[in-house]
Scaffold this motif. Structure first.
Motif, PDB file in Angstrom:
ATOM      1  N   TRP A  20       0.806  -1.209   0.000  1.00 42.33           N
ATOM      2  CA  TRP A  20       0.000   0.000   0.000  1.00 42.33           C
ATOM      3  C   TRP A  20       0.845   1.266   0.000  1.00 42.33           C
ATOM      4  O   TRP A  20       0.412   2.305  -0.508  1.00 42.33           O
ATOM      5  N   ASP A  21       2.066   1.215   0.558  1.00 35.63           N
ATOM      6  CA  ASP A  21       2.903   2.409   0.573  1.00 35.63           C
ATOM      7  C   ASP A  21       3.363   2.808  -0.824  1.00 35.63           C
ATOM      8  O   ASP A  21       3.745   3.958  -1.049  1.00 35.63           O
ATOM      9  N   ASP A  24       0.343   5.491  -4.013  1.00 36.23           N
ATOM     10  CA  ASP A  24       0.118   6.809  -3.433  1.00 36.23           C
ATOM     11  C   ASP A  24      -0.237   7.798  -4.536  1.00 36.23           C
ATOM     12  O   ASP A  24       0.631   8.316  -5.223  1.00 36.23           O
ATOM     13  N   LYS A  99       4.454  13.922  -6.665  1.00 35.99           N
ATOM     14  CA  LYS A  99       4.061  13.913  -5.266  1.00 35.99           C
ATOM     15  C   LYS A  99       5.266  13.541  -4.420  1.00 35.99           C
ATOM     16  O   LYS A  99       6.079  12.706  -4.823  1.00 35.99           O
ATOM     17  N   SER A 101       6.382  12.893  -0.089  1.00 30.55           N
ATOM     18  CA  SER A 101       6.008  12.884   1.330  1.00 30.55           C
ATOM     19  C   SER A 101       7.208  12.457   2.166  1.00 30.55           C
ATOM     20  O   SER A 101       8.039  11.664   1.736  1.00 30.55           O
ATOM     21  N   GLN A 122       6.847  10.271  -6.080  1.00 34.34           N
ATOM     22  CA  GLN A 122       6.112   9.585  -7.133  1.00 34.34           C
ATOM     23  C   GLN A 122       5.724  10.586  -8.201  1.00 34.34           C
ATOM     24  O   GLN A 122       5.427  11.737  -7.900  1.00 34.34           O
ATOM     25  N   TYR A 144       7.887   5.537  -9.048  1.00 32.41           N
ATOM     26  CA  TYR A 144       8.054   5.944  -7.660  1.00 32.41           C
ATOM     27  C   TYR A 144       9.385   5.458  -7.111  1.00 32.41           C
ATOM     28  O   TYR A 144      10.009   4.543  -7.645  1.00 32.41           O
TER      29      TYR A 144
END
Length: 174
Positions: A20-21, A24, A99, A101, A122, A144
């Motif tokens: 899941w990481d 994004d 993106k 984070s 990403q 990513y």
């Protein structure tokens, strides 16, 4: 559980799940999320034993112009996202996005660091074309990379990408 993003499976047989990481996306680009519970192997394939999560992103035509998001805090130290969409020609639209984070270490109940910080970047693109009314073409890709500070003191690297091409043709309104 089968998980799809725009019809592309993101289920990995490595541990029978989803990283899941690595999934994004900008929340503003997601059109809808369909959840189908129960066995669906006959319609969706072998990995749909317990159900299906189908994440569908918006058409590039619906994401025109500039979009910017940014923020920060204690654990999610900072995040930013940028998207630009436009038209390449009549009935041919595109969008580009990026993106980033940076998440800080988790904290134990005594206030000490539990490690686990990670950074992720990403970027991607999507082109949607409708050359004639029954035909639709989509070409999209995402890439990513990131790293995670593990509690063992080592760093784990994460990188990957995907490219998806799709041709849809409507044979009838029914």
């Amino acid at each position: 559980l089968l998980v799809l993003i725009d019809g592309r499976t993101v289920y990995t047989p490595l541990y029978s799940g989803v990283f899941w990481d690595a999934q994004d996306y900008l929340l503003e680009d997601i059109d809808r999320i369909e959840v189908i519970s129960g066995p669906g192997g006959t319609l969706w394939g072998a990995n749909a034993v317990n159900g299906v999560i189908n994440i569908i992103t918006r058409n590039a035509r619906d994401t025109q112009g500039l979009y910017v998001e940014a923020g920060g805090g204690d654990e999610l130290r900072n995040f930013s996202g940028l998207r630009y969409g436009g038209a390449l020609a009549e009935n041919v639209d595109f969008r580009l996005y990026g993106k980033y984070s940076d998440r800080g270490d988790a904290v134990l109940s005594d206030g000490s660091s539990a490690a686990g910080s990670w950074r992720m970047s990403q970027g991607g693109w999507r082109i949607d074309a409708e050359p004639s009314s029954p035909n639709r073409l989509t070409l999209q890709g995402d890439f990513y990379g990131g790293d995670e500070n593990l509690p063992t003191g080592d760093d784990a690297k994460l990188s990957g990408g995907n490219v998806l091409g799709r041709w849809s043709r409507r044979f009838s309104d029914d």
